[in-house]
Design an enzyme around this catalytic site. Structure first.
Site, mmCIF file in Angstrom:
data_model
loop_
_atom_site.group_PDB
_atom_site.id
_atom_site.type_symbol
_atom_site.label_atom_id
_atom_site.label_comp_id
_atom_site.label_asym_id
_atom_site.label_seq_id
_atom_site.Cartn_x
_atom_site.Cartn_y
_atom_site.Cartn_z
ATOM 1 N N THR A 1 1.020 -1.250 -0.242
ATOM 2 C CA THR A 1 -0.021 0.080 0.024
ATOM 3 C C THR A 1 0.933 1.200 0.003
ATOM 4 O O THR A 1 1.333 1.448 0.830
ATOM 5 C CB THR A 1 -0.930 -0.082 1.464
ATOM 6 O OG1 THR A 1 -1.590 -1.038 1.316
ATOM 7 C CG2 THR A 1 -1.690 1.387 1.168
ATOM 8 N N LYS B 1 -0.243 5.526 8.616
ATOM 9 C CA LYS B 1 0.533 5.531 7.222
ATOM 10 C C LYS B 1 -0.871 5.715 5.944
ATOM 11 O O LYS B 1 -0.523 6.701 5.155
ATOM 12 C CB LYS B 1 1.260 4.402 6.996
ATOM 13 C CG LYS B 1 1.896 4.312 5.698
ATOM 14 C CD LYS B 1 2.485 3.011 5.174
ATOM 15 C CE LYS B 1 1.561 2.209 4.569
ATOM 16 N NZ LYS B 1 1.702 1.056 3.754
ATOM 17 N N LYS C 1 -7.641 1.598 -2.703
ATOM 18 C CA LYS C 1 -7.280 1.009 -1.336
ATOM 19 C C LYS C 1 -7.076 2.113 -0.451
ATOM 20 O O LYS C 1 -7.630 2.005 0.790
ATOM 21 C CB LYS C 1 -5.639 0.606 -1.607
ATOM 22 C CG LYS C 1 -5.125 0.093 -0.388
ATOM 23 C CD LYS C 1 -5.655 -0.990 0.568
ATOM 24 C CE LYS C 1 -4.666 -1.175 1.881
ATOM 25 N NZ LYS C 1 -5.170 -2.159 2.670
#
Ligand code: NAD
Length: 297
Positions: A96, A246, A171
């Site tokens: 990711t 994050k 995502k």
């Protein structure tokens, strides 16, 4: 059966690589942390000595590393995957990372005669272990068609989201909702406690009403509501507040670059940062309720 180079054998990459072996593929695995490489004890896989060694002879390369900087280091450096892979190799980055890095690395791959998909996943470590991940791909349709049967060895739901970077776009939009929902659930259950309302009643009403969500049904922040929830084991976790922070930052920076407002993300980032600074960094992000409740008296 394909010859696959697999890079990044952490919490997610380790079980994903095992599932590719189970599906009958030949794997050469690599991790730049010698301890992670040593921990990968499936002797059906060959262990590579370097990124270049992992790329040698591979028809397909899969990577699962933490962040955009690790993807750059793995793909773009001297002796990295793009410099080492043979023309025609398909590159699949499942990490990711930010949309801009995903697009840039795919463009560099194209210049070198390689096809690349960003292919981030959702479903967590259980999904990686059970081969039930959802995998969201960005890149051209022909590369997606080639990669889909391989990805099916690691996931159940394999989607083509659009051009390069669009896998990452899905995502981060998904995790923006997950992270913000965790904050909202922490807020609701804390308010319920203060009001003297039973958590069981609130759970039953929300889980059958308009506030229902996957997060509530799997990661309810109050123990005793959902069998598998990290709240039942003091928030010990595979996915952590640090990783959530994050992902929320990726959404925030994508919002800044594209002009989309992300006010909920900004609030969630502040709260998760406070939580990480006060001992919650390595806990499941549903532990954000601890910050909202405040210290126990
Ligand atoms: P991890 O830290 O457990 O594993 C990453 C591995 O990559 C480490 O072993 C590290 O040594 C290796 N690595 C880093 N840079 C490398 C390089 N240049 N060359 C070779 N190896 C390198 O991380 P993880 O939890 O497996 O997460 C990986 C990615 O998956 C992250 O982007 C994360 O956001 C995403 N993700 C994680 C989860 C989860 O539940 N943990 C769920 C969905 C997505």
């Amino acid at each position: 059966m394909a010859r696959i180079g697999f890079v990044g054998l952490g919490r997610m990459g380790g079980p994903m690589a095992r599932n590719l072996l189970k599906a009958g593929h030949a794997l050469k695995v690599y991790d730049n942390d010698p301890a992670a490489l040593a921990r990968f004890d499936d002797n059906r896989a060959e262990k590579a000595r370097s990124l270049a060694d992992a790329a040698a002879g591979a028809e397909l390369i899969v990577s699962m590393v933490p962040a955009g900087s690790n993807v750059r280091e793995a793909y773009l450096g001297q002796g990295g995957l793009i410099a080492s892979a043979a023309k025609g190799t398909v590159l699949l980055d499942c990490s990711t990372i930010d949309v801009a890095t995903a697009k840039e690395v795919a463009a560099r791959a194209r210049e070198a005669g390689l096809a690349m998909l960003d292919a981030p996943v959702t479903g967590g470590v259980p999904g990686a272990v059970n081969g039930t991940l959802t995998i969201m791909c960005g890149g051209d349709a022909a590369t997606f068609a080639k990669a889909k049967p391989i990805l099916a060895g690691m996931g159940r739901n394999i989607l083509h989201a659009g051009e390069s970077g669009m896998g990452q776009a899905v995502k981060i939009c998904n995790n923006l909702v997950s992270g913000s929902t965790m904050v909202l659930l922490g807020e609701a259950f804390t308010l319920a406690e203060k009001l003297g309302l039973s958590a069981r009643t609130l759970f039953e009403v929300m889980s059958t009403g308009t506030a229902n969500s996957w997060i509530l049904n799997h990661l309810c922040p109050v123990p005793g509501m959902v069998a598998e929830a990290p709240a039942n084991r003091e928030f010990q976790a595979n996915f952590t507040s640090t990783l959530m922070l994050k992902d929320l930052r990726l959404a925030q920076s994508a919002g800044e670059r594209s002009g989309a407002p992300t006010p909920m993300v900004a609030t969630a980032i502040s709260l998760f940062q406070l939580h990480a600074n006060s001992g919650g960094a390595d806990l499941d992000p549903s532990s954000i309720i601890q910050l909202l409740r405040g210290p126990a008296r």
